[in-house]
Design an enzyme around this catalytic site. Structure first.
Site, PDB file in Angstrom:
ATOM      1  N   LYS A 250       0.847  -1.198   0.000  1.00 47.28           N
ATOM      2  CA  LYS A 250       0.000   0.000   0.000  1.00 47.28           C
ATOM      3  C   LYS A 250       0.882   1.248   0.000  1.00 47.28           C
ATOM      4  O   LYS A 250       2.085   1.170   0.278  1.00 47.28           O
ATOM      5  CB  LYS A 250      -0.919  -0.014   1.221  1.00 47.28           C
ATOM      6  CG  LYS A 250      -0.194  -0.002   2.553  1.00 47.28           C
ATOM      7  CD  LYS A 250      -1.139  -0.293   3.713  1.00 47.28           C
ATOM      8  CE  LYS A 250      -0.392  -0.308   5.039  1.00 47.28           C
ATOM      9  NZ  LYS A 250      -1.244  -0.774   6.130  1.00 47.28           N
TER      10      LYS A 250
ATOM     11  N   TYR B 270      17.822  29.610   9.010  1.00 48.56           N
ATOM     12  CA  TYR B 270      16.637  30.417   9.279  1.00 48.56           C
ATOM     13  C   TYR B 270      16.456  30.598  10.781  1.00 48.56           C
ATOM     14  O   TYR B 270      16.692  29.682  11.571  1.00 48.56           O
ATOM     15  CB  TYR B 270      15.385  29.724   8.738  1.00 48.56           C
ATOM     16  CG  TYR B 270      15.157  29.940   7.265  1.00 48.56           C
ATOM     17  CD1 TYR B 270      15.053  31.224   6.728  1.00 48.56           C
ATOM     18  CD2 TYR B 270      15.023  28.856   6.408  1.00 48.56           C
ATOM     19  CE1 TYR B 270      14.826  31.409   5.371  1.00 48.56           C
ATOM     20  CE2 TYR B 270      14.792  29.032   5.052  1.00 48.56           C
ATOM     21  CZ  TYR B 270      14.693  30.323   4.539  1.00 48.56           C
ATOM     22  OH  TYR B 270      14.470  30.506   3.207  1.00 48.56           O
TER      23      TYR B 270
HETATM   24  C1  LIG Z   1      -0.516  -1.915   6.656  1.00 47.71           C
HETATM   25  C2  LIG Z   1      -1.133  -3.196   7.067  1.00 47.71           C
HETATM   26  C3  LIG Z   1      -0.350  -4.330   7.324  1.00 47.71           C
HETATM   27  C4  LIG Z   1       1.160  -4.298   7.341  1.00 47.71           C
HETATM   28  O1  LIG Z   1       1.610  -3.816   8.585  1.00 47.71           O
HETATM   29  P1  LIG Z   1       3.169  -3.737   8.936  1.00 47.71           P
HETATM   30  O2  LIG Z   1       3.202  -3.260  10.329  1.00 47.71           O
HETATM   31  O3  LIG Z   1       3.763  -2.742   7.994  1.00 47.71           O
HETATM   32  O4  LIG Z   1       3.714  -5.101   8.742  1.00 47.71           O
HETATM   33  C5  LIG Z   1      -1.002  -5.515   7.604  1.00 47.71           C
HETATM   34  N1  LIG Z   1      -2.353  -5.584   7.654  1.00 47.71           N
HETATM   35  C6  LIG Z   1      -3.136  -4.502   7.421  1.00 47.71           C
HETATM   36  C7  LIG Z   1      -4.612  -4.635   7.500  1.00 47.71           C
HETATM   37  C8  LIG Z   1      -2.555  -3.285   7.125  1.00 47.71           C
HETATM   38  O5  LIG Z   1      -3.332  -2.221   6.902  1.00 47.71           O
END
Ligand SMILES: *Cc1c(COP(=O)(O)O)cnc(C)c1O
Length: 376
Positions: free
Chosen positions: A35, A259
């Site tokens: 994702k 800055y």
């Molecule tokens: C993002 C996500 C994961 C992965 O989680 P990590 O901590 O990056 O391993 C697994 N399951 C769901 C539903 C997620 O949204």
């Protein structure tokens, strides 16, 4: 040449991390979670290295489409499911599996005209109170889905709110186990934290697991750096953010840098101006204790505020080693130096009061991405 900041994606590290997860997950199939454009690494930059996974899990339909265009014919799971009715047509067309976590999604599915039944992951709220059905409703929702011709197969999933200790996940496991008990279907529970931290509990003590869902581990950062570092978990950074020195300033005691003029030199200093700022994704709120690596790995502190396109660092430690910084000297913001010395992203995140996840996802589109051909 373009501005020298680069995000280098390490193919071999992605492959290594995937193997590491597969080893820990024993017999479970692996959803590579990609994702948010593969946690900022770029879906197309990680796809080839991660195609040894059993499926890809993500949120956005256009990313799912990209995977199909790149030739992935295996499973793809939408972790938040659909958002509107026409998403179901895309699911049918692309053969996407989708999470079902609310009533509106079920209504849309029951009105969907399809020849081919969908594979859905029914999500239980096991205590996190984010997505998922209440344990008391779960079984009746399952029965409703099971009676729908639009549904071919129902798998069961939940998500852990915390995975630091065994107790953290035992409570969610108990809820999952009690609720799902004798329901048929594949199960998916674990994120990186559960896979790497407590594989024994998840797979043996309570419920056997069919699919795991690692994200952060694939990219080589720790799900919980205060428990175990990425290095201790045997993970390698999949991304290195590197830039170069584009300016040098010799400052004397009492001179001010950056800055706000609020950083006053307490000693004579050689200041290196690095082509990396908050518009590249480096956090402006980071503490002045943060460090970068000069070339092979000389640690240098920030000195002065991070600005939009630049940051300033104290190069005295470099001079003390008898080295001479110049315009074009390499600076590593996180990940590996080109000599392979690691500045953990989790360390940098800690200086910014955040987590590695946020930093890797925030690398800006203007940063040029390169694939690292050199095996590490
Ligand atoms: C993002 C996500 C994961 C992965 O989680 P990590 O901590 O990056 O391993 C697994 N399951 C769901 C539903 C997620 O949204």
């Amino acid at each position: 040449m373009s501005r020298p900041i680069r995000s280098i994606i390490h193919y071999a590290a992605l492959q290594h991390n995937l193997r590491r997860v597969q080893l820990k997950a024993q017999n479970a199939k692996v959803w590579a979670v990609v994702k948010a454009n593969a946690y900022g690494h770029g879906l197309k930059n990680v796809f080839d290295a991660l195609r040894g996974a059993d499926g890809f899990a993500l949120l956005d339909l256009d990313e799912a489409q990209q995977l199909r265009e790149m030739g992935w014919r295996g499973p793809i799971l939408l972790l938040e499911g659909i958002f509107e009715a026409r998403d179901l047509e895309i699911c049918s067309r692309l053969g996407l599996w989708h999470t079902v976590h609310n009533d509106a999604q079920i209504e849309m599915l029951s009105a969907h005209k399809t020849q081919q039944g969908h594979r859905v992951f029914l999500k239980l709220n096991a205590g996190m109170n984010r997505l998922g059905f209440d344990p008391l409703q779960f079984r009746s929702v399952w029965s409703r889905l099971n009676a729908m011709h639009q549904v071919e197969e129902i798998s069961l999933m939940c998500h852990f709110a915390r995975t630091e200790t065994a107790e953290d996940i035992m409570e969610s496991l108990r809820v999952f186990h009690e609720t799902c008990l004798d329901l048929p279907g594949e199960r998916s529970l674990s994120n990186s934290g559960a896979i790497l931290g407590h594989p024994d509990i998840v797979s043996k003590v309570s419920v056997a697991e069919d699919w795991v869902r690692p994200g952060i581990a694939l990219y080589g950062a720790s799900p919980d750096p205060h428990q175990k570092s990425a290095d201790q978990l045997g993970l390698l950074p999949a991304q290195s953010l590197r830039s170069e020195i584009i300016g040098l300033q010799t400052v004397r005691v009492g001179d001010r840098v950056g800055y706000g003029s609020d950083h006053v030199a307490q000693q004579n200093m050689l200041i290196g101006v690095v082509a990396c700022g908050y518009a590249d994704g480096y956090p402006r709120a980071i503490s002045q204790s943060a460090q970068v690596f000069f070339e092979g790995g000389v640690r240098c502190n920030l000195f002065g505020r991070v600005s939009m396109d630049m940051m300033t660092v104290n190069l005295n430690p470099v001079l003390e080693r008898g080295l001479q910084p110049r315009i074009g000297s390499e600076i590593t913001l996180w990940g590996n130096t080109s000599e392979g010395i690691t500045l953990p992203i989790d360390e940098v995140a800690n200086y910014a009061g955040t987590i590695g996840y946020e930093l890797m996802c925030a690398v800006a589109p203007r940063v040029v991405v390169e694939q690292d051909a050199v095996p590490i």
